[in-house]
Design a protein around this motif. Structure first.
Motif, PDB file in Angstrom:
ATOM      1  N   SER A  36      36.696  -4.580  -8.170  1.00  0.00           N
ATOM      2  CA  SER A  36      36.456  -5.840  -8.866  1.00  0.00           C
ATOM      3  C   SER A  36      37.769  -6.358  -9.447  1.00  0.00           C
ATOM      4  O   SER A  36      38.779  -5.650  -9.494  1.00  0.00           O
ATOM      5  CB  SER A  36      35.422  -5.636  -9.973  1.00  0.00           C
ATOM      6  N   GLY A  37      37.761  -7.608  -9.889  1.00  0.00           N
ATOM      7  CA  GLY A  37      38.949  -8.188 -10.496  1.00  0.00           C
ATOM      8  C   GLY A  37      39.231  -9.581  -9.981  1.00  0.00           C
ATOM      9  O   GLY A  37      38.420 -10.204  -9.287  1.00  0.00           O
ATOM     10  N   ASN A  38      40.411 -10.084 -10.329  1.00  0.00           N
ATOM     11  CA  ASN A  38      40.868 -11.396  -9.883  1.00  0.00           C
ATOM     12  C   ASN A  38      41.564 -11.287  -8.532  1.00  0.00           C
ATOM     13  O   ASN A  38      42.336 -10.360  -8.295  1.00  0.00           O
ATOM     14  CB  ASN A  38      41.859 -11.991 -10.889  1.00  0.00           C
ATOM     15  N   ASN A  71      54.274 -18.715   9.090  1.00  0.00           N
ATOM     16  CA  ASN A  71      54.198 -17.978   7.830  1.00  0.00           C
ATOM     17  C   ASN A  71      54.524 -18.863   6.628  1.00  0.00           C
ATOM     18  O   ASN A  71      55.034 -18.384   5.611  1.00  0.00           O
ATOM     19  CB  ASN A  71      55.118 -16.748   7.848  1.00  0.00           C
ATOM     20  N   GLU A  72      54.224 -20.133   6.744  1.00  0.00           N
ATOM     21  CA  GLU A  72      54.378 -21.066   5.633  1.00  0.00           C
ATOM     22  C   GLU A  72      53.048 -21.164   4.889  1.00  0.00           C
ATOM     23  O   GLU A  72      51.991 -21.345   5.503  1.00  0.00           O
ATOM     24  CB  GLU A  72      54.791 -22.449   6.136  1.00  0.00           C
ATOM     25  N   LEU A  73      53.120 -21.053   3.560  1.00  0.00           N
ATOM     26  CA  LEU A  73      51.909 -21.121   2.749  1.00  0.00           C
ATOM     27  C   LEU A  73      51.350 -22.542   2.784  1.00  0.00           C
ATOM     28  O   LEU A  73      52.031 -23.498   2.416  1.00  0.00           O
ATOM     29  CB  LEU A  73      52.212 -20.705   1.309  1.00  0.00           C
ATOM     30  N   ILE A  74      50.096 -22.687   3.215  1.00  0.00           N
ATOM     31  CA  ILE A  74      49.449 -23.993   3.303  1.00  0.00           C
ATOM     32  C   ILE A  74      48.678 -24.302   2.019  1.00  0.00           C
ATOM     33  O   ILE A  74      48.819 -25.372   1.437  1.00  0.00           O
ATOM     34  CB  ILE A  74      48.520 -24.063   4.522  1.00  0.00           C
ATOM     35  N   PHE A  75      47.854 -23.371   1.577  1.00  0.00           N
ATOM     36  CA  PHE A  75      47.176 -23.519   0.283  1.00  0.00           C
ATOM     37  C   PHE A  75      46.631 -22.167  -0.139  1.00  0.00           C
ATOM     38  O   PHE A  75      46.579 -21.209   0.653  1.00  0.00           O
ATOM     39  CB  PHE A  75      46.061 -24.578   0.344  1.00  0.00           C
ATOM     40  N   SER A  76      46.213 -22.063  -1.391  1.00  0.00           N
ATOM     41  CA  SER A  76      45.618 -20.829  -1.897  1.00  0.00           C
ATOM     42  C   SER A  76      44.511 -21.164  -2.877  1.00  0.00           C
ATOM     43  O   SER A  76      44.512 -22.242  -3.488  1.00  0.00           O
ATOM     44  CB  SER A  76      46.679 -19.942  -2.571  1.00  0.00           C
ATOM     45  N   ARG A  77      43.563 -20.247  -3.025  1.00  0.00           N
ATOM     46  CA  ARG A  77      42.437 -20.427  -3.936  1.00  0.00           C
ATOM     47  C   ARG A  77      42.127 -19.118  -4.657  1.00  0.00           C
ATOM     48  O   ARG A  77      42.197 -18.028  -4.071  1.00  0.00           O
ATOM     49  CB  ARG A  77      41.195 -20.895  -3.178  1.00  0.00           C
ATOM     50  N   LYS A  78      41.743 -19.224  -5.911  1.00  0.00           N
ATOM     51  CA  LYS A  78      41.389 -18.066  -6.715  1.00  0.00           C
ATOM     52  C   LYS A  78      39.895 -17.752  -6.572  1.00  0.00           C
ATOM     53  O   LYS A  78      39.074 -18.650  -6.382  1.00  0.00           O
ATOM     54  CB  LYS A  78      41.702 -18.329  -8.190  1.00  0.00           C
ATOM     55  N   PHE A  79      39.574 -16.459  -6.652  1.00  0.00           N
ATOM     56  CA  PHE A  79      38.175 -16.047  -6.748  1.00  0.00           C
ATOM     57  C   PHE A  79      38.087 -14.747  -7.522  1.00  0.00           C
ATOM     58  O   PHE A  79      39.107 -14.089  -7.777  1.00  0.00           O
ATOM     59  CB  PHE A  79      37.528 -15.922  -5.359  1.00  0.00           C
ATOM     60  N   MET A  80      36.887 -14.389  -7.940  1.00  0.00           N
ATOM     61  CA  MET A  80      36.678 -13.191  -8.748  1.00  0.00           C
ATOM     62  C   MET A  80      35.570 -12.337  -8.149  1.00  0.00           C
ATOM     63  O   MET A  80      34.611 -12.850  -7.584  1.00  0.00           O
ATOM     64  CB  MET A  80      36.293 -13.550 -10.194  1.00  0.00           C
ATOM     65  N   GLN A  92      32.188 -24.283  -5.084  1.00  0.00           N
ATOM     66  CA  GLN A  92      32.501 -24.046  -6.477  1.00  0.00           C
ATOM     67  C   GLN A  92      33.469 -22.877  -6.578  1.00  0.00           C
ATOM     68  O   GLN A  92      33.922 -22.348  -5.575  1.00  0.00           O
ATOM     69  CB  GLN A  92      31.224 -23.756  -7.278  1.00  0.00           C
ATOM     70  N   LEU A  93      33.786 -22.499  -7.803  1.00  0.00           N
ATOM     71  CA  LEU A  93      34.626 -21.333  -8.029  1.00  0.00           C
ATOM     72  C   LEU A  93      33.839 -20.071  -7.682  1.00  0.00           C
ATOM     73  O   LEU A  93      32.828 -19.771  -8.312  1.00  0.00           O
ATOM     74  CB  LEU A  93      35.060 -21.295  -9.497  1.00  0.00           C
ATOM     75  N   PRO A  94      34.246 -19.314  -6.651  1.00  0.00           N
ATOM     76  CA  PRO A  94      33.467 -18.134  -6.258  1.00  0.00           C
ATOM     77  C   PRO A  94      33.626 -16.987  -7.253  1.00  0.00           C
ATOM     78  O   PRO A  94      34.727 -16.543  -7.533  1.00  0.00           O
ATOM     79  CB  PRO A  94      34.050 -17.755  -4.888  1.00  0.00           C
ATOM     80  N   ILE A  95      32.502 -16.538  -7.785  1.00  0.00           N
ATOM     81  CA  ILE A  95      32.446 -15.331  -8.608  1.00  0.00           C
ATOM     82  C   ILE A  95      31.388 -14.441  -7.968  1.00  0.00           C
ATOM     83  O   ILE A  95      30.194 -14.713  -8.065  1.00  0.00           O
ATOM     84  CB  ILE A  95      32.096 -15.653 -10.071  1.00  0.00           C
ATOM     85  N   LEU A  96      31.831 -13.396  -7.280  1.00  0.00           N
ATOM     86  CA  LEU A  96      30.968 -12.611  -6.398  1.00  0.00           C
ATOM     87  C   LEU A  96      30.673 -11.237  -6.976  1.00  0.00           C
ATOM     88  O   LEU A  96      31.547 -10.606  -7.579  1.00  0.00           O
ATOM     89  CB  LEU A  96      31.630 -12.410  -5.037  1.00  0.00           C
ATOM     90  N   ARG A  97      29.455 -10.787  -6.767  1.00  0.00           N
ATOM     91  CA  ARG A  97      29.155  -9.398  -7.051  1.00  0.00           C
ATOM     92  C   ARG A  97      29.824  -8.541  -5.979  1.00  0.00           C
ATOM     93  O   ARG A  97      29.911  -8.938  -4.820  1.00  0.00           O
ATOM     94  CB  ARG A  97      27.642  -9.169  -7.055  1.00  0.00           C
ATOM     95  N   LEU A  98      30.324  -7.378  -6.359  1.00  0.00           N
ATOM     96  CA  LEU A  98      30.998  -6.481  -5.430  1.00  0.00           C
ATOM     97  C   LEU A  98      30.082  -6.204  -4.237  1.00  0.00           C
ATOM     98  O   LEU A  98      28.941  -5.770  -4.401  1.00  0.00           O
ATOM     99  CB  LEU A  98      31.352  -5.178  -6.148  1.00  0.00           C
ATOM    100  N   GLY A  99      30.566  -6.505  -3.026  1.00  0.00           N
ATOM    101  CA  GLY A  99      29.786  -6.302  -1.823  1.00  0.00           C
ATOM    102  C   GLY A  99      29.216  -7.579  -1.234  1.00  0.00           C
ATOM    103  O   GLY A  99      28.733  -7.576  -0.096  1.00  0.00           O
ATOM    104  N   GLU A 100      29.249  -8.688  -1.972  1.00  0.00           N
ATOM    105  CA  GLU A 100      28.732  -9.947  -1.456  1.00  0.00           C
ATOM    106  C   GLU A 100      29.739 -10.625  -0.527  1.00  0.00           C
ATOM    107  O   GLU A 100      30.926 -10.322  -0.550  1.00  0.00           O
ATOM    108  CB  GLU A 100      28.382 -10.898  -2.607  1.00  0.00           C
ATOM    109  N   HIS A 101      29.219 -11.583   0.258  1.00  0.00           N
ATOM    110  CA  HIS A 101      30.049 -12.314   1.207  1.00  0.00           C
ATOM    111  C   HIS A 101      30.810 -13.439   0.521  1.00  0.00           C
ATOM    112  O   HIS A 101      30.344 -14.032  -0.457  1.00  0.00           O
ATOM    113  CB  HIS A 101      29.194 -12.897   2.331  1.00  0.00           C
TER     114      HIS A 101
END
Length: 416
Positions: free
Chosen positions: A129-131, A141-150, A44-53
């Motif tokens: 914290s943040g985006n 050094n070619e970008l393959i994919f990217s994912r957002k997390f918070m 799922q979309l990762p939304i992590l508490r600061l310090g979590e894996h």
């Protein structure tokens, strides 16, 4: 004073490029099953508490055992690049090779399974914290994919309640989100300017509502009781199938076949926009990799061609239909488009997916590239949807947007 027009143009272009919103990059065809998660078993979309894996897993189906590298970048609340230096938000280094990978075992489709855990011996800590965006590069050094997390820190309580729409026109079709934010300490400075809110339905950033300001305040509390500004289409429960036993017809699978790899033919789906709402438990668009005969599904689950089919209907017969879900991060692609078969009067397509339990639905993509989520499935206020509320705060004079609280609610408890 004469102004150099060439200099003005380049300053403008630099400003535009430097502050434009960044989108995720979709992977090439040979990269599959991108599991991006925190401390939960499903992707799922990762939304992590600061310090979590944080854990990222993916498969490369080209059989080359290539090297892949990762980078982490910090962003503002609106996904424009922040001004922070990497040393300000990371302890250690990124741009490191992903060392944890294994080849598939006892599968028809060969693949290499890569796993990245953060923190690790090189990237020891995410300090702020943040985006964020995690980007994967190859050895060129070619970008393959990217994912957002918070990443968030608990500096405020976030109350979330789901209500029916106040609009008579959409009373039976929409759900709205009411929010109460209560700081743990002193009141926010100038909250109309310093506090921003984002609402995400079913972990789908494509439909997120961003940048909301409080409607009013009561003491320290910020109150959001909008109607249209915080409303989402209710949609319908996701369809699903399970193929953890690749040699037998499981839930949602009508028949199987073995060619170069296994093929699973799902039962043909029917339109639901013109039918009464029926409760059907789902996992809100997500998927889980599983294999009944495997000790380690990450490398022992096989890839299967899944054949989707949908009965044609006058409501969408001449429209652009796609199969939609978190199996590909809710992306509209050429291979998700269903092709109309006039002789059978159905739409169909096939996707190569790893064994597991999958949610999906069908959507219409309009000529202006907007998505109509209810054209096939319908929109019902009773639909069980998950909502996450992310609260951003940039104090006066601060250089970045913190995430100071996260709230979660479900429309299973919807009220008027």
């Amino acid at each position: 004073m004469k102004i150099n027009s060439w200099l003005v143009l380049h300053i403008f272009l630099f400003s535009f490029l430097g502050f434009s919103q960044v989108e995720e990059t979709n992977p090439p065809d040979y990269i599959k099953t991108i599991n991006f998660k925190g401390n939960t078993p499903e992707t799922q979309l990762p939304i992590l508490r600061l310090g979590e894996h944080l854990i990222l897993e993916f498969d490369a189906l080209n059989g080359l055992e290539e090297d892949y590298y990762y980078k982490i970048d910090h962003y503002n609340y609106d996904w424009t690049p922040s001004v922070l230096l990497k040393s300000e938000y990371l302890t250690g280094f990124d741009n490191q090779r992903i060392r944890d990978y294994e080849n598939s075992y006892n599968t028809y489709q060969i693949y290499s399974h890569y796993k990245l855990s953060i923190p690790n011996q090189f990237t020891k800590e995410i300090k702020l914290s943040g985006n964020y965006i995690l980007s994967i590069f190859n050895s060129y050094n070619e970008l393959i994919f990217s994912r957002k997390f918070m990443v968030y820190e608990e500096q405020s309580g976030v109350g979330v309640s789901i209500k029916r729409s106040r609009s008579i026109e959409h009373l039976d079709e929409k759900q709205r989100v009411d929010i109460v934010i209560n700081p743990n300490g002193s009141a926010f400075n100038n909250p109309m300017q310093t506090v921003k809110v984002m609402i995400v339905q079913n972990n789908n950033l494509n439909t997120a509502i961003l940048g909301l300001k409080p409607l009013y305040t009561i003491g320290k509390q910020l109150i959001y009781k909008y109607d249209t500004e915080t409303s989402f289409w209710g949609g319908n429960e996701f369809l699903y199938f399970e193929n953890k036993d690749v040699r037998g017809a499981n839930t949602g699978v009508q028949r199987i076949d073995l060619k170069d790899v296994y093929h699973n033919y799902l039962f043909t789906n029917i339109p639901r926009y013109n039918r009464p709402y029926t409760y059907n438990p789902d996992i809100n668009g997500n998927y889980v990799i599983t294999n009944i005969d495997a000790e380690n599904p990450s490398i022992e689950a096989d890839y299967v061609w899944i054949h989707f089919s949908l009965v044609a209907d006058d409501n969408y017969r001449n429209k652009n239909i796609h199969v939609y879900g978190n199996f590909n991060n809710y992306v509209i692609e050429d291979n998700t488009q269903l092709i109309y078969d006039e002789s059978r009067d159905i739409f169909s397509t096939s996707l190569l997916l790893k064994q597991g339990f999958y949610n999906y639905k069908y959507v219409v993509v309009n000529s202006n590239n907007t998505i109509d989520h209810g054209a096939v499935s319908g929109n019902f206020y009773q639909t069980e949807n998950n909502y996450k509320v992310i609260v951003y705060y940039r104090d006066l004079g601060a250089r970045y947007d913190k995430i100071i609280g996260v709230g979660e609610g479900s429309s299973v408890n919807i009220s008027n």
